[in-house]
Design a protein around this motif. Sequence first.
Motif, PDB file in Angstrom:
ATOM      1  N   TYR A   1       0.802  -1.216   0.000  1.00  0.00           N
ATOM      2  CA  TYR A   1       0.000   0.000   0.000  1.00  0.00           C
ATOM      3  C   TYR A   1       0.839   1.273   0.000  1.00  0.00           C
ATOM      4  O   TYR A   1       0.447   2.286   0.576  1.00  0.00           O
ATOM      5  CB  TYR A   1      -0.932   0.007   1.218  1.00  0.00           C
ATOM      6  N   THR A   2       2.011   1.224  -0.637  1.00  0.00           N
ATOM      7  CA  THR A   2       2.823   2.432  -0.775  1.00  0.00           C
ATOM      8  C   THR A   2       3.273   2.600  -2.216  1.00  0.00           C
ATOM      9  O   THR A   2       3.462   1.632  -2.947  1.00  0.00           O
ATOM     10  CB  THR A   2       4.073   2.399   0.124  1.00  0.00           C
ATOM     11  N   VAL A   3       3.455   3.850  -2.593  1.00  0.00           N
ATOM     12  CA  VAL A   3       4.046   4.206  -3.882  1.00  0.00           C
ATOM     13  C   VAL A   3       5.504   4.545  -3.632  1.00  0.00           C
ATOM     14  O   VAL A   3       5.834   5.258  -2.666  1.00  0.00           O
ATOM     15  CB  VAL A   3       3.329   5.417  -4.505  1.00  0.00           C
ATOM     16  N   VAL A   4       6.393   4.038  -4.472  1.00  0.00           N
ATOM     17  CA  VAL A   4       7.820   4.289  -4.310  1.00  0.00           C
ATOM     18  C   VAL A   4       8.223   5.465  -5.201  1.00  0.00           C
ATOM     19  O   VAL A   4       7.912   5.486  -6.398  1.00  0.00           O
ATOM     20  CB  VAL A   4       8.646   3.038  -4.686  1.00  0.00           C
ATOM     21  N   LYS A   5       8.932   6.427  -4.605  1.00  0.00           N
ATOM     22  CA  LYS A   5       9.364   7.614  -5.345  1.00  0.00           C
ATOM     23  C   LYS A   5      10.845   7.881  -5.068  1.00  0.00           C
ATOM     24  O   LYS A   5      11.398   7.421  -4.062  1.00  0.00           O
ATOM     25  CB  LYS A   5       8.530   8.830  -4.946  1.00  0.00           C
ATOM     26  N   ARG A   6      11.455   8.623  -5.960  1.00  0.00           N
ATOM     27  CA  ARG A   6      12.847   9.037  -5.742  1.00  0.00           C
ATOM     28  C   ARG A   6      12.869  10.306  -4.903  1.00  0.00           C
ATOM     29  O   ARG A   6      12.065  11.218  -5.088  1.00  0.00           O
ATOM     30  CB  ARG A   6      13.540   9.276  -7.077  1.00  0.00           C
ATOM     31  N   ASP A   7      13.839  10.342  -3.994  1.00  0.00           N
ATOM     32  CA  ASP A   7      14.071  11.518  -3.166  1.00  0.00           C
ATOM     33  C   ASP A   7      15.570  11.768  -3.179  1.00  0.00           C
ATOM     34  O   ASP A   7      16.297  11.346  -2.268  1.00  0.00           O
ATOM     35  CB  ASP A   7      13.568  11.280  -1.747  1.00  0.00           C
ATOM     36  N   GLY A   8      16.047  12.428  -4.235  1.00  0.00           N
ATOM     37  CA  GLY A   8      17.485  12.559  -4.439  1.00  0.00           C
ATOM     38  C   GLY A   8      18.084  11.205  -4.761  1.00  0.00           C
ATOM     39  O   GLY A   8      17.667  10.529  -5.695  1.00  0.00           O
ATOM     40  N   GLU A   9      19.044  10.788  -3.958  1.00  0.00           N
ATOM     41  CA  GLU A   9      19.680   9.489  -4.155  1.00  0.00           C
ATOM     42  C   GLU A   9      18.944   8.365  -3.439  1.00  0.00           C
ATOM     43  O   GLU A   9      19.311   7.205  -3.569  1.00  0.00           O
ATOM     44  CB  GLU A   9      21.128   9.550  -3.625  1.00  0.00           C
ATOM     45  N   ARG A  10      17.908   8.709  -2.713  1.00  0.00           N
ATOM     46  CA  ARG A  10      17.192   7.722  -1.928  1.00  0.00           C
ATOM     47  C   ARG A  10      15.847   7.392  -2.566  1.00  0.00           C
ATOM     48  O   ARG A  10      15.354   8.114  -3.438  1.00  0.00           O
ATOM     49  CB  ARG A  10      16.984   8.230  -0.490  1.00  0.00           C
ATOM     50  N   LEU A  11      15.254   6.309  -2.090  1.00  0.00           N
ATOM     51  CA  LEU A  11      13.888   5.954  -2.434  1.00  0.00           C
ATOM     52  C   LEU A  11      13.017   6.172  -1.200  1.00  0.00           C
ATOM     53  O   LEU A  11      13.465   5.944  -0.080  1.00  0.00           O
ATOM     54  CB  LEU A  11      13.791   4.489  -2.868  1.00  0.00           C
ATOM     55  N   LYS A  12      11.831   6.640  -1.408  1.00  0.00           N
ATOM     56  CA  LYS A  12      10.919   6.832  -0.282  1.00  0.00           C
ATOM     57  C   LYS A  12       9.569   6.197  -0.599  1.00  0.00           C
ATOM     58  O   LYS A  12       9.161   6.080  -1.756  1.00  0.00           O
ATOM     59  CB  LYS A  12      10.742   8.312   0.047  1.00  0.00           C
ATOM     60  N   ALA A  13       8.886   5.770   0.447  1.00  0.00           N
ATOM     61  CA  ALA A  13       7.583   5.132   0.310  1.00  0.00           C
ATOM     62  C   ALA A  13       6.498   6.109   0.752  1.00  0.00           C
ATOM     63  O   ALA A  13       6.552   6.643   1.863  1.00  0.00           O
ATOM     64  CB  ALA A  13       7.528   3.862   1.146  1.00  0.00           C
ATOM     65  N   VAL A  14       5.542   6.354  -0.124  1.00  0.00           N
ATOM     66  CA  VAL A  14       4.422   7.244   0.180  1.00  0.00           C
ATOM     67  C   VAL A  14       3.155   6.398   0.323  1.00  0.00           C
ATOM     68  O   VAL A  14       2.777   5.696  -0.614  1.00  0.00           O
ATOM     69  CB  VAL A  14       4.222   8.292  -0.928  1.00  0.00           C
ATOM     70  N   PRO A  15       2.493   6.441   1.470  1.00  0.00           N
ATOM     71  CA  PRO A  15       1.282   5.624   1.665  1.00  0.00           C
ATOM     72  C   PRO A  15       0.189   5.979   0.658  1.00  0.00           C
ATOM     73  O   PRO A  15       0.040   7.140   0.267  1.00  0.00           O
ATOM     74  CB  PRO A  15       0.852   5.972   3.094  1.00  0.00           C
ATOM     75  N   TYR A  16      -0.562   4.972   0.273  1.00  0.00           N
ATOM     76  CA  TYR A  16      -1.653   5.183  -0.673  1.00  0.00           C
ATOM     77  C   TYR A  16      -2.601   6.276  -0.203  1.00  0.00           C
ATOM     78  O   TYR A  16      -3.052   7.111  -0.992  1.00  0.00           O
ATOM     79  CB  TYR A  16      -2.458   3.888  -0.846  1.00  0.00           C
ATOM     80  N   HIS A  17      -2.957   6.254   1.094  1.00  0.00           N
ATOM     81  CA  HIS A  17      -3.974   7.199   1.554  1.00  0.00           C
ATOM     82  C   HIS A  17      -3.493   8.647   1.478  1.00  0.00           C
ATOM     83  O   HIS A  17      -4.312   9.567   1.503  1.00  0.00           O
ATOM     84  CB  HIS A  17      -4.435   6.857   2.979  1.00  0.00           C
ATOM     85  N   GLU A  18      -2.180   8.846   1.357  1.00  0.00           N
ATOM     86  CA  GLU A  18      -1.642  10.190   1.124  1.00  0.00           C
ATOM     87  C   GLU A  18      -1.534  10.473  -0.369  1.00  0.00           C
ATOM     88  O   GLU A  18      -1.939  11.539  -0.837  1.00  0.00           O
ATOM     89  CB  GLU A  18      -0.271  10.321   1.778  1.00  0.00           C
ATOM     90  N   GLU A  19      -1.005   9.526  -1.117  1.00  0.00           N
ATOM     91  CA  GLU A  19      -0.802   9.724  -2.552  1.00  0.00           C
ATOM     92  C   GLU A  19      -2.123   9.911  -3.298  1.00  0.00           C
ATOM     93  O   GLU A  19      -2.223  10.720  -4.228  1.00  0.00           O
ATOM     94  CB  GLU A  19      -0.052   8.523  -3.137  1.00  0.00           C
ATOM     95  N   TYR A  20      -3.163   9.186  -2.877  1.00  0.00           N
ATOM     96  CA  TYR A  20      -4.445   9.218  -3.580  1.00  0.00           C
ATOM     97  C   TYR A  20      -5.549   9.829  -2.728  1.00  0.00           C
ATOM     98  O   TYR A  20      -6.724   9.520  -2.897  1.00  0.00           O
ATOM     99  CB  TYR A  20      -4.831   7.797  -4.003  1.00  0.00           C
ATOM    100  N   ALA A  21      -5.165  10.732  -1.823  1.00  0.00           N
ATOM    101  CA  ALA A  21      -6.127  11.323  -0.882  1.00  0.00           C
ATOM    102  C   ALA A  21      -7.276  12.024  -1.594  1.00  0.00           C
ATOM    103  O   ALA A  21      -8.408  12.054  -1.097  1.00  0.00           O
ATOM    104  CB  ALA A  21      -5.410  12.306   0.043  1.00  0.00           C
ATOM    105  N   GLN A  22      -7.017  12.583  -2.762  1.00  0.00           N
ATOM    106  CA  GLN A  22      -8.039  13.310  -3.518  1.00  0.00           C
ATOM    107  C   GLN A  22      -9.263  12.446  -3.812  1.00  0.00           C
ATOM    108  O   GLN A  22     -10.385  12.950  -3.887  1.00  0.00           O
ATOM    109  CB  GLN A  22      -7.427  13.815  -4.832  1.00  0.00           C
ATOM    110  N   TRP A  23      -9.044  11.135  -3.953  1.00  0.00           N
ATOM    111  CA  TRP A  23     -10.151  10.220  -4.255  1.00  0.00           C
ATOM    112  C   TRP A  23     -10.504   9.345  -3.049  1.00  0.00           C
ATOM    113  O   TRP A  23     -11.667   9.029  -2.835  1.00  0.00           O
ATOM    114  CB  TRP A  23      -9.773   9.340  -5.446  1.00  0.00           C
ATOM    115  N   VAL A  24      -9.502   8.993  -2.280  1.00  0.00           N
ATOM    116  CA  VAL A  24      -9.715   8.081  -1.164  1.00  0.00           C
ATOM    117  C   VAL A  24     -10.523   8.731  -0.042  1.00  0.00           C
ATOM    118  O   VAL A  24     -11.421   8.103   0.536  1.00  0.00           O
ATOM    119  CB  VAL A  24      -8.359   7.567  -0.632  1.00  0.00           C
TER     120      VAL A  24
END
Length: 418
Positions: free
Chosen positions: A163-186
């Motif tokens: 339930y997370t989306v993986v994104k780049r944050d500079g040289e790192r990877l970060k996990a963004v929870p679905y309920h934050e990434e898709y809050a507009q619909w969720v």
Amino acid sequence: MKISDRSLPFVSVLAAIILLFGGCSKESADPRLEDLNTRLSRLVQVPMHFDASKLPPQRKELLKTLVEAGKLLHDAYLHQVYPAGIALRDSLAQRDDELSRKLYRLIVRNGGPFDKMDHFKNFYGDFARPSGAAFYPSDLTKTEFEEYVAAHPEEAAALMSPYTVVKRDGERLKAVPYHEEYAQWVKPASDLLKSASTLTENSSLKRYLSSRADALLTDDYYQSDLDWIDLKDNDVDVIIAPYEVYEDGLMAIKASYEVTVEIKDNEESAKLDVYTQYLDELEQNLPHERKFKRSIKGLSSPMVIVTDIFRGGDIATGYQPVAANLPNDPRVQTTKGTKKTFWKNVMEARVNKIILPVGREVIASDQVKYITPQGVFNFVLMHELCHALGPQYVHGTNDTLSVNQGLKELYPAIEEGK
């Protein structure tokens, strides 16, 4: 499920299902049209009518509210798999030439410009679908992801979460929870489920809709999954969550939103109760070492036969399933069990539009009479029962690594082959 070519995801409780079928259209002078015609000729649109006119006003309002929540999660799903496809779809909807109409139909049916029934081959443009859909950076490779997770074990749980989306944050990877990434619909979908919970007198359905509304805002579906399995004496059912991982071709760990709103046939469903008493016996007779077997005595395994009146998200695009064994969370499967859902109107369409016509072509004529709706149902029933059997965790990991996570991109094919 669709009413017309331009209705998804904005559909009513009247629905139509897209089913795979053979065929080929006549040649066109435009090679793009020829390809589109060929792809469209493999689809059969089957109207599925649901008459809600005789239902009590509160029941109709309940169904309407659930469908509205489903539309929102369908939009979230489209952003999970290929966000650019939404603008393309909307642009084509404004045009009325033959090429645009046919592109629009295929994009609606596939959730983007990639044919889900042709290994995601693109039918528009010359770009390939990212193997990880939009769950990961488009340039992220499986090797890079695995090496990063191995080098940052403290981040592994979040990055590997379904339930997370993986994104780049500079040289790192970060996990963004679905309920934050898709809050507009969720968030509004959650609000609608809360409203729906006030429109039913069935206490178990009320509890489930309320807990599922909470789960959409936290990505913790455990309790609401238990509540869903525990539904009793309800005539309305709904699957609304991220479940299947088949859109994630990179790691097969990220779950896609899916929705079905259903009318339950309690009488027919009760006839399936007899099968639950044999599940543990089936488990104990699996052809592998006893140390890999688990006891499933006492676990719940309700089976429900329903009429599907709305589909959204992953289940509404591409291949149309006729049954499901959910939830996929190994914690739920080992502590509570699973629920098997059979969509009888979809199954009838498959039998009439696919299995019987194909059977008449490939099976000896004196054997065709043995192709029956009941026979097909029995096959599907056994298939779904098998999904509930077998190890749920990788042996020796102290229940920390699910089979899904261990098998990675191999999981979908192996799970379906069980």
